[in-house]
Scaffold this active site. Structure first.
Site, PDB file in Angstrom:
ATOM      1  N   THR A   1      41.270  35.614  43.030  1.00 35.49           N
ATOM      2  CA  THR A   1      42.442  36.285  43.567  1.00 35.49           C
ATOM      3  C   THR A   1      42.102  37.720  43.919  1.00 35.49           C
ATOM      4  O   THR A   1      41.149  38.291  43.387  1.00 35.49           O
ATOM      5  CB  THR A   1      43.620  36.251  42.562  1.00 35.49           C
ATOM      6  N   HIS A   2      42.873  38.273  44.797  1.00 35.89           N
ATOM      7  CA  HIS A   2      42.752  39.687  45.126  1.00 35.89           C
ATOM      8  C   HIS A   2      43.883  40.476  44.476  1.00 35.89           C
ATOM      9  O   HIS A   2      43.995  41.681  44.677  1.00 35.89           O
ATOM     10  CB  HIS A   2      42.807  39.889  46.643  1.00 35.89           C
TER      11      HIS A   2
ATOM     12  N   ARG B   1      34.100  46.196  44.657  1.00 33.02           N
ATOM     13  CA  ARG B   1      33.107  46.543  45.667  1.00 33.02           C
ATOM     14  C   ARG B   1      33.159  48.034  45.978  1.00 33.02           C
ATOM     15  O   ARG B   1      34.137  48.714  45.695  1.00 33.02           O
ATOM     16  CB  ARG B   1      33.381  45.750  46.948  1.00 33.02           C
TER      17      ARG B   1
ATOM     18  N   SER C   1      35.245  46.129  55.765  1.00 34.92           N
ATOM     19  CA  SER C   1      35.681  44.729  55.810  1.00 34.92           C
ATOM     20  C   SER C   1      37.144  44.622  56.220  1.00 34.92           C
ATOM     21  O   SER C   1      37.504  43.779  57.056  1.00 34.92           O
ATOM     22  CB  SER C   1      35.501  44.065  54.447  1.00 34.92           C
TER      23      SER C   1
END
Length: 136
Positions: free
Chosen positions: A47-48, A69, A77
């Protein structure tokens, strides 16, 4: 969960002649709770979502691996994704996008508080043998 109905319809139209793509669109369109209920144990979820939007006892009942990240990589991105999804004005350049990203003024943000929230609970769930999953 975060895909607009128009995007789903467009993807369905584009994938009509490709069974693998059509299957992907169908799976992507299914609500997460339905997909989770159909999975066999042991289950693995990605999940984000920030930890605060997940079940409150998650860290006490599950193994959680949090991956953060480099913010510059994330911004690039996001910029490319937004460009592909046509969510950016034609004239939008990356320098303006980076300013908005830093201020958490874009879709799929806030980035900074998301990472800080996970960092604040990094010691929970350590075992005697383990050293934890977080590192600087």
């Amino acid at each position: 969960m975060l895909v607009r109905d128009e995007q789903i319809k467009e993807m369905e139209e584009k994938s009509e002649s490709d069974p693998k793509a059509a299957d992907f669109v169908e799976r992507m369109s299914k609500p997460g709770y339905k997909a989770a209920a159909a999975m066999e144990s042991p289950r693995h979820f990605r999940t984000h979502l920030p930890l605060s939007l997940l079940p409150p006892n998650l860290l006490d009942t599950c193994k959680v691996v949090y991956v953060a990240r480099n913010p510059k990589d994330v911004a690039v991105s996001y910029y490319n994704l937004n460009s592909l999804m046509e969510d950016l004005p034609q004239e939008a350049d990356f320098s303006k996008y980076w300013e908005l990203f830093q201020k958490d003024l874009l879709m799929w943000t806030p980035f900074w508080s998301h990472v800080e929230e996970a960092w604040s609970v990094r010691q929970r769930g350590k075992t005697e043998k383990g050293t934890g999953i977080f590192r600087k």
